[in-house]
Design a protein around this motif. Sequence first.
Motif, mmCIF file in Angstrom:
data_model
loop_
_atom_site.group_PDB
_atom_site.id
_atom_site.type_symbol
_atom_site.label_atom_id
_atom_site.label_comp_id
_atom_site.label_asym_id
_atom_site.label_seq_id
_atom_site.Cartn_x
_atom_site.Cartn_y
_atom_site.Cartn_z
ATOM 1 N N ASP A 270 0.807 -1.291 0.037
ATOM 2 C CA ASP A 270 0.097 0.215 -0.091
ATOM 3 C C ASP A 270 0.836 1.344 0.088
ATOM 4 O O ASP A 270 0.466 2.422 -0.319
ATOM 5 C CB ASP A 270 -0.821 0.201 1.245
ATOM 6 C CG ASP A 270 -0.324 -0.427 2.355
ATOM 7 O OD1 ASP A 270 0.747 -1.064 2.489
ATOM 8 O OD2 ASP A 270 -0.831 0.105 3.584
ATOM 9 N N SER B 265 -3.830 -15.830 2.539
ATOM 10 C CA SER B 265 -3.581 -14.792 1.351
ATOM 11 C C SER B 265 -2.245 -15.208 0.819
ATOM 12 O O SER B 265 -1.236 -15.308 1.591
ATOM 13 C CB SER B 265 -3.532 -13.795 2.103
ATOM 14 O OG SER B 265 -3.135 -12.556 1.143
ATOM 15 N N TRP C 15 -6.796 -7.218 0.213
ATOM 16 C CA TRP C 15 -6.920 -6.454 -0.994
ATOM 17 C C TRP C 15 -5.832 -6.474 -2.054
ATOM 18 O O TRP C 15 -6.184 -6.698 -3.145
ATOM 19 C CB TRP C 15 -7.512 -5.295 -0.570
ATOM 20 C CG TRP C 15 -5.975 -4.438 -0.026
ATOM 21 C CD1 TRP C 15 -5.739 -4.448 1.105
ATOM 22 C CD2 TRP C 15 -5.020 -3.704 -0.679
ATOM 23 N NE1 TRP C 15 -4.598 -3.718 1.398
ATOM 24 C CE2 TRP C 15 -4.089 -3.094 0.180
ATOM 25 C CE3 TRP C 15 -4.974 -3.333 -2.114
ATOM 26 C CZ2 TRP C 15 -3.018 -2.422 -0.458
ATOM 27 C CZ3 TRP C 15 -4.086 -2.843 -2.668
ATOM 28 C CH2 TRP C 15 -2.946 -2.261 -1.809
ATOM 29 N N SER D 79 -5.720 -10.048 -3.570
ATOM 30 C CA SER D 79 -6.827 -10.120 -4.671
ATOM 31 C C SER D 79 -6.483 -9.726 -6.006
ATOM 32 O O SER D 79 -7.398 -10.146 -6.843
ATOM 33 C CB SER D 79 -8.125 -9.709 -3.858
ATOM 34 O OG SER D 79 -8.356 -9.993 -2.748
ATOM 35 N N MET D 80 -5.512 -9.051 -6.033
ATOM 36 C CA MET D 80 -5.374 -8.236 -7.362
ATOM 37 C C MET D 80 -4.816 -9.494 -8.279
ATOM 38 O O MET D 80 -5.183 -9.276 -9.523
ATOM 39 C CB MET D 80 -4.216 -7.344 -7.210
ATOM 40 C CG MET D 80 -4.520 -6.082 -6.676
ATOM 41 S SD MET D 80 -5.874 -5.305 -7.705
ATOM 42 C CE MET D 80 -6.649 -4.466 -6.224
#
Length: 501
Positions: free
Chosen positions: A145, A461, A468, A471-472
């Motif tokens: 991020d 994950s 998030w 999930s890309m």
Amino acid sequence: MQRERWVSRRYLIFAAIGSAIGLGNLWRFPYLSYKYGGGAFLIPWMIGLIVIGIPWLMLEFGMGRYFQRSVPGVFEGVGKKWEWVGWWAVFCAFLIDTYYTVVMAWSLYYAGVSLGLPWGVGKAGAAGAKQYFYGTVLGLSSGPDVLGGVQWPLVGLLALTWIAIFLIVFKGAKVIGKVAQWAVIIPWILLVVILVRGLTLPGAVGGLNYYLTPDFAALGNLDVWFAAVSQIAFTLSLGMAGMYAYGSFTAKKADVTNNVFITSFSNCATSFFAGFAVFSIVGFIMQSLAIPVDKVSTSSIGLAFITFPVAISMLPATQGIFGVLFFLCLFLLGLTSAFFLAYGGVISPLMDKFGISRIKATAIVTGTAFLLGLLFTSNGGLYWLDIVDRAVSFYGLLLTGVISTIVVGWIFGAEKLRQHLNETSDIKVGKWFNVVIKVVVPAGLLFVVIYGGLVPDMSKSYGGYPLWASSMIWVILAVTLGLSFIFQRIRTRDPKEVNEK
Ligand code: PHE
């Protein structure tokens, strides 16, 4: 319009070998062998090569030659509704190239600074190599991020890499073949130099023991088979569009099967050979620093940009020169794969579909790939490199492989392909080929996708990233797939008609 051609068979072979030999031969194969059974790993790997890699490569070369077009044209030729299969591979190839070239830019960076050993000399260098890579070179942020800014030296080197690719490919197969020959032979020579240096270092034999001591019990472990099959697909650059185009630049009367054997065996011999170079260095580090093997990064980025720099610092002499040679070797190993992805994977398909000039297609592709690659030169770039890599070079490559072998095997007809191959090849392919293409290859690849991909990625994950971000992976796959259908729908004034067989 006459389809472009390799100047001679030799150039096709070097171009194909060059695409296959890449970073993976040096930083993936030796590690897998060490991790999954030492010398015993050679067994599943050779089985994977013969049962999956070689037939699949025959398919890609053979179909490209049959239709005399790159991959979207091949699948459009099989049936209009299948063109998207080809485009999906094209988009994946394009994305791989956006970050593969960033790794090449890192290599150039290290080739440039190695003489000065900025991460330190001797034990200090061994301690400083990690910080130098993550801190100084990448300026790594705390997570995906936090993108931060770009690392300007890397941006410059990335631009240089793309300019090199532009200059090599904008004249097409003729120049590509000539450059490929040297970009294969020079790294071979450099590997020999690295190997000789490695083997003459104290501790080398200890490292080789890890590389080669066979553990036959490992063969009962599914992980080992997963590793072998996925490595074979990756190392032969399959599922990445380009081999269809490389096949399409050969004349109808040229041999296919033999070229496939030469390409795959040269590639695999290079991997096996590179393992000696890598593990002699690993052994040297273990002995010099008195640390166990699991404290040494033996794969991927860690191997190239931490372990090797550590070794370079600890060398008794010739440190800087050795560093320059190693990183130039890495850059060249990457180069032939990178222009293969760019030209065979993307530029040639765009020219076939849209009838645009080569220079225009080359400018568009190299320009956009460079811009997208800027993401990976940012401070959060390494995380994104890992995520995009998982999406395209694992899922994308294997899924397009499953679909394309099924479409060719069942709809075009494995038998028709087999006859086409046999028409001109010295080595005749038997009927076993049909079963392999229709059932064994897709089933093998599907096993890899599910067992080594979906099962672990769905249970936790991927890479330990926030959900998030991981999930890309699915977003990238969905977007590239969506774009493939859009490209299929675009109707063009067809320059391909002229190329029709
Ligand atoms: N075969 C290359 C390697 O081993 C990787 C690669 C995969 C290149 C797919 C192009 C396409 O490093």
